[in-house]
Design an enzyme around this catalytic site. Structure first.
Site, PDB file in Angstrom:
ATOM      1  N   CYS A 240      -8.375 -21.678   5.497  1.00  0.00           N
ATOM      2  CA  CYS A 240      -7.125 -21.045   6.015  1.00  0.00           C
ATOM      3  C   CYS A 240      -7.009 -19.612   5.937  1.00  0.00           C
ATOM      4  CB  CYS A 240      -5.884 -21.538   5.074  1.00  0.00           C
ATOM      5  SG  CYS A 240      -5.835 -23.379   4.882  1.00  0.00           S
TER       6      CYS A 240
ATOM      7  N   CYS B 215       1.966 -17.669   4.219  1.00  0.00           N
ATOM      8  CA  CYS B 215       0.707 -17.940   4.327  1.00  0.00           C
ATOM      9  C   CYS B 215      -0.590 -17.164   3.116  1.00  0.00           C
ATOM     10  CB  CYS B 215      -0.103 -17.849   5.601  1.00  0.00           C
ATOM     11  SG  CYS B 215      -0.196 -16.669   6.448  1.00  0.00           S
TER      12      CYS B 215
END
Lengths: 129, 403
Positions: free
Chosen positions: A33, A102
Site C-alpha cells: 500500500c 492512508c
C-alpha cells in the site's frame, strides 16, 4: 498541498532511526500500500522515556511518524494510548483529506508498540484503565 | 525561489514563443467566427484550414484525409472510440485496446462496455511492449476497431506500430493510434502504416492547452459525440477555438522542423540521465524498454522508498518530476502501466517518471545526478526496508487500508 509543519517534519524528521535497546516495537502498514511505519519505545515505570521511528512512505507518513515521537516522549503509557490519528493530524496543522486515512498510521503504530510492551510485562490494555 | 528545472514534460510544457506569437493576432485582431461569411470570419476560416495542413504534415496525412480539432487528446480519444463504435455498431460490437493505454482510452472502452459493446485489453511484456500474438488472437468476427498507443508517456515504451498496423490491416480492421506521447519526439506517419485514426495533443507539441486533434483517413466515418452547428466536417460541433487551433498548427510545424534534432539531442541527454542515476544509486532499475523508448523518457524505480517523498525533496532542489506512486494519484491506485508490466506493487511506489524537453541541457542532467543520491540515501536511512528486510515479509492483515 501540505502544511508548513508537515514539510518541516518531513524535511527534518525528529527521533528518526532504529532503537537498538527498544522495549517494544509497533509495526503497522503494508509496503504494497506504500506505507510501513515502525515505532520503537523505551519504557521506565510505565513512562515512555524514549521513542523513535522508521518509515517507508510518502511525506505524510514520514511527518506523522516524526510528530508522534514528539508528542509521546515523557507521557505515561495510559496517556500515550489515548493519542489518536486526529491528534497527530491536528498537531501537524492538518493533512490533505486523501492522506488522513492512508498515511496517518503512526498512532496505530504507537498503540501497537504499547500493546506489545504490556504483553511482555504480562498485562493488557485493560490494565491501563 | 530557485530556478525550476522541468523534468516533467509529459504533464505540461511551456508554450513555444513562436507559437504564442502566431496565436496573438487571433485574440483581438482576427476574432471572427469561421462560419461567418464576412472578411473577419473568413480570415479565421483560412487560419484553421492552414492549421489542418500543418498538423496533417506532421503525421504524413494525405491531402483528402481529415484533421478534426477537439478540446484536447481526451476528447479526441473519446471521439475515436465512441464515434467509431456507434457509427459501425451494425458491423460488430468488439473493440481491442491494450493494458498500457491512457485512461481516456481505458475508461472510454469501459463506458462503451455498458452500452452493449465489449472490449479486450491485450497484455504487454515486462518492458511494456504489446503482445502481438495475443492481439491477433483477440480479433473476432465482431471486432470493429483496434486502438493501441504509439508510445507510453509514463514508461516511455514505443510499440511496434508497423507490426500492429499490419495485423489490423490483414484483418481489415481499422487501427486507431494514440500518438500524444510520441508526436514531435519520433516520426509518426499515418500513410506509411495505414493508420485510420490518430490522436494528437497540442500542449505535448509545445502548443497551448485545451486543443487536440483526431486524424481520420478520408473513408473513415464517425458518429458525432457533440452535436450542434456541424463544425469540423459535422463531426465535432461548436464554434472553433481559433487561436488555440492556430497555436496547435504552428506547434505542429515547429515540431516537424525540430524532430531530427530532438531525437538526437534528447536521446543523448536521456541516456546520460539513465546512466548517471543507475551508476550512482544501488537498487535502482529502469522501467520500460531499454532501447525502444521515447527519446525524452526515463522512468526509474528505487527500492525501499516511496516516490512522492523523492518528488517532494527534488522539488525543494528546483526539479519538477512526477512519480508513478499511488500516493500521488487521485484514486490511490498504483500505476496500471507498471502493474501490467509485472512490476511488484511495493516496488512501483518508488518509481520516478522523468520526461525531458527542448529547454533541458547537459547542465540540468549533471545537477540532477548530483542532487538525487543524497535524497535517496536520506529516505532509505528512514525506511525499515532494505536488502536484508525485503518487502514481502510484512503483510499486516489487521491493518485497514485503501485496498
Amino acid at each position: 498541498m501540505y502544511s508548513k509543519t508537515v514539510i518541516d517534519h518531513f524535511t527534518n524528521p525528529r527521533n528518526m532511526g532504529e532503537m537498538k535497546d527498544a522495549d517494544a516495537i509497533g509495526k503497522v502498514g503494508n509496503p504494497t500500500c506504500g506505507d510501513l511505519i515502525w515505532i520503537y519505545i523505551k519504557v521506565k515505570d510505565d513512562v515512555i522515556t524514549d521513542v523513535s521511528f522508521k518509515t517507508f512512505g510518502c511525506a505524510a507518513a514520514i511527518a506523522t511518524s516524526s510528530m508522534i515521537t514528539e508528542i509521546t516522549k515523557g507521557k505515561t503509557l495510559k496517556e500515550a494510548y489515548q493519542i489518536t490519528r486526529t491528534d497527530v493530524a491536528e498537531n501537524l496543522e492538518g493533512l490533505p483529506p486523501i492522506k488522513m486515512h492512508c498515511s496517518n498510521l503512526s498512532a496505530d503504530g504507537l498503540h501497537k508498540a504499547i500493546q506489545e510492551y504490556l504483553r511482555k510485562t504480562g498485562r493488557t490494555v485493560e490494565d491501563l484503565k | 525561489m530557485t530556478k525550476q528545472i522541468n523534468f516533467n514534460h509529459s504533464a505540461g510544457v511551456p508554450v513555444d514563443e513562436q507559437v504564442l506569437k502566431a496565436m496573438k493576432p487571433y485574440f483581438r485582431q482576427y476574432y471572427g467566427n469561421p462560419s461567418s461569411v464576412h472578411a473577419v470570419g473568413q480570415q479565421s476560416a483560412k487560419a484553421i484550414a492552414n492549421a489542418r495542413v500543418q498538423v496533417g504534415q506532421l503525421i504524413g496525412a494525405a491531402p483528402k484525409d481529415r484533421v478534426i480539432f477537439t478540446s484536447g487528446a481526451t476528447e479526441a480519444n473519446n471521439l475515436a472510440l465512441q464515434g467509431f463504435a456507434y457509427r459501425h455498431r451494425r458491423k460488430g460490437n468488439h473493440i481491442i485496446i491494450s493494458k498500457m493505454e491512457h485512461l481516456s482510452i481505458i475508461n472510454t472502452a469501459k463506458f462503451l462496455s455498458k452500452q452493449g459493446f465489449e472490449y479486450t485489453q491485450v497484455g504487454v511484456d515486462k518492458h511494456g511492449i504489446v503482445d502481438t500474438k495475443a492481439l491477433k488472437k483477440a480479433i473476432t468476427d465482431q471486432t470493429i476497431l483496434i486502438s493501441i498507443q504509439h508510445a507510453n508517456n509514463e514508461v516511455g515504451t514505443i510499440q511496434p506500430i508497423a507490426d500492429i498496423a499490419q495485423i489490423a490491416n490483414n484483418a481489415e480492421i481499422p487501427l486507431h493510434v494514440d500518438a500524444v506521447a510520441s508526436a514531435g519526439l519520433i516520426p509518426v506517419n499515418v500513410s506509411e502504416h495505414g493508420i485510420s485514426l490518430l490522436t494528437l495533443s497540442s500542449n505535448d507539441l509545445y502548443g497551448p492547452k485545451g486543443v487536440g486533434a483526431l486524424y481520420t483517413r478520408k473513408e473513415v466515418a464517425l458518429q458525432p459525440i457533440l452535436t450542434g452547428g456541424g463544425q469540423e466536417y459535422g463531426i465535432r460541433s461548436g464554434s472553433e477555438n481559433v487561436s488555440g487551433i492556430v497555436g496547435m498548427g504552428a506547434a505542429a510545424e515547429l515540431a516537424k522542423e525540430q524532430l531530427a534534432d530532438n531525437v538526437t539531442r534528447l536521446t543523448w541527454l536521456r541516456d546520460q540521465l539513465i546512466k548517471g542515476v543507475l551508476e550512482k544509486i544501488d537498487d535502482s532499475y529502469l522501467n520500460g524498454h531499454p532501447t525502444q523508448r521515447l527519446p525524452n523518457n526515463a522512468n526509474i524505480r528505487f527500492s525501499y522508498i516511496e516516490g512522492e517523498a523523492i518528488t517532494l525533496h527534488l522539488s525543494f532542489q528546483g526539479f519538477l518530476v512526477a512519480t508513478s506512486s499511488a500516493c500521488t494519484s487521485k484514486t490511490l491506485a498504483p500505476s496500471h502501466c507498471l502493474m501490467s508490466m509485472g512490476v511488484a506493487e511495493a516496488e512501483a511506489h518508488g518509481a520516478l517518471q522523468l520526461t525531458l524537453g527542448r529547454e533541458n541541457t547537459q547542465a540540468h542532467i549533471d545537477k540532477f545526478v548530483e542532487v538525487l543520491p543524497p535524497i535517496i540515501e536520506k529516505l532509505r536511512a528512514m525506511s525499515p526496508l532494505s536488502k536484508d528486510v525485503p518487502y514481502d515479509i510484512f503483510e499486516d492483515e489487521e491493518h485497514d487500508h485503501h485496498h
